[in-house]
Write an enzyme that holds these catalytic residues in place. Sequence first.
Site, short mmCIF file in Angstrom:
data_model
loop_
_atom_site.label_atom_id
_atom_site.label_comp_id
_atom_site.label_asym_id
_atom_site.label_seq_id
_atom_site.Cartn_x
_atom_site.Cartn_y
_atom_site.Cartn_z
N CYS A 45 0.83 -1.22 0.00
CA CYS A 45 0.00 0.00 0.00
C CYS A 45 0.86 1.26 0.00
O CYS A 45 0.50 2.27 -0.62
CB CYS A 45 -0.94 -0.01 1.21
SG CYS A 45 -2.13 -1.37 1.16
N ASP A 139 -22.83 11.66 -11.03
CA ASP A 139 -24.19 11.30 -10.61
C ASP A 139 -24.18 10.46 -9.33
O ASP A 139 -25.23 9.99 -8.88
CB ASP A 139 -24.90 10.53 -11.74
CG ASP A 139 -24.09 9.31 -12.23
OD1 ASP A 139 -23.05 8.99 -11.60
OD2 ASP A 139 -24.49 8.69 -13.22
C1 BEZ Z 1 0.57 -4.55 2.06
O1 BEZ Z 1 0.17 -3.47 1.61
O2 BEZ Z 1 1.74 -4.89 1.96
C2 BEZ Z 1 -0.41 -5.43 2.79
C3 BEZ Z 1 -1.75 -5.30 2.53
C4 BEZ Z 1 -2.63 -6.13 3.20
C5 BEZ Z 1 -2.19 -7.05 4.12
C6 BEZ Z 1 -0.84 -7.17 4.35
C7 BEZ Z 1 0.06 -6.36 3.69
#
Ligand code: BEZ
Length: 225
Positions: A45, A139
Amino acid sequence: MALQIGDTAPDFEADTTEGRIRFHDWIGDSWAVLFSHPRDFTPVCTTELGYMAKIKPEFDKRGVKVIGLSVDPTDNHEQWARDIEETQGQAPNYPIIGDADFNVSTLYGMLPAGTSGDPTERTPAQNQTVRNVFVIGPDKLVKLILVYPMTTGRNFDEVLRVIDSLQLTANHKVSTPAQWQQGDDVIIAGSVTDEQAKEIWPDGWESPRPWLRIVPQPDKETAKV
Ligand code: BEZ
């Protein structure tokens, strides 16, 4: 029933790194992308939030507002933003929702209804289903839902490609084929009869089969047809 394409995106109020928002008011007349994360300080992430910050001008060009979400309080998001800047070269330049009460994650069907407790005691894997991309139209209807596993970073160039298609097909009675990119030929929508198509495309179309009618991409900016 799970949230589907064509449903109204659930409205909510939430704290974000840029203050409190009511979602539909925040979207206004724009398009929006909401992309979600299970917890702060997760490695995949982290790369996604950094990449999104770098290509945000592409979303701006298309009139699309970007908002992230992570199942942590916004105080944690602020520390994470500093780490994202140091490791990815760019801090998030869009708001990130603090979904510490699981409200948005449950409304959008990413966590089971009734999920409760201290979000900081949950592991990222417990929230692994909070890795979606929602594209929402002016919308307020859901136009696209992508669901990613925790081990695979998202392809935001694909999100831009779908937005190009959505914005084109919202204004013209066409569909876009596999691997379509801006400027490529398009398909006349199945709802258009040949009679209607002759009016819209007086130069005709390429037709390898009667049900497959191919025309050059209309100008995105021209009047609705
Ligand atoms: C990650 O972004 O590395 C991650 C996402 C969900 C669970 C574990 C790690």
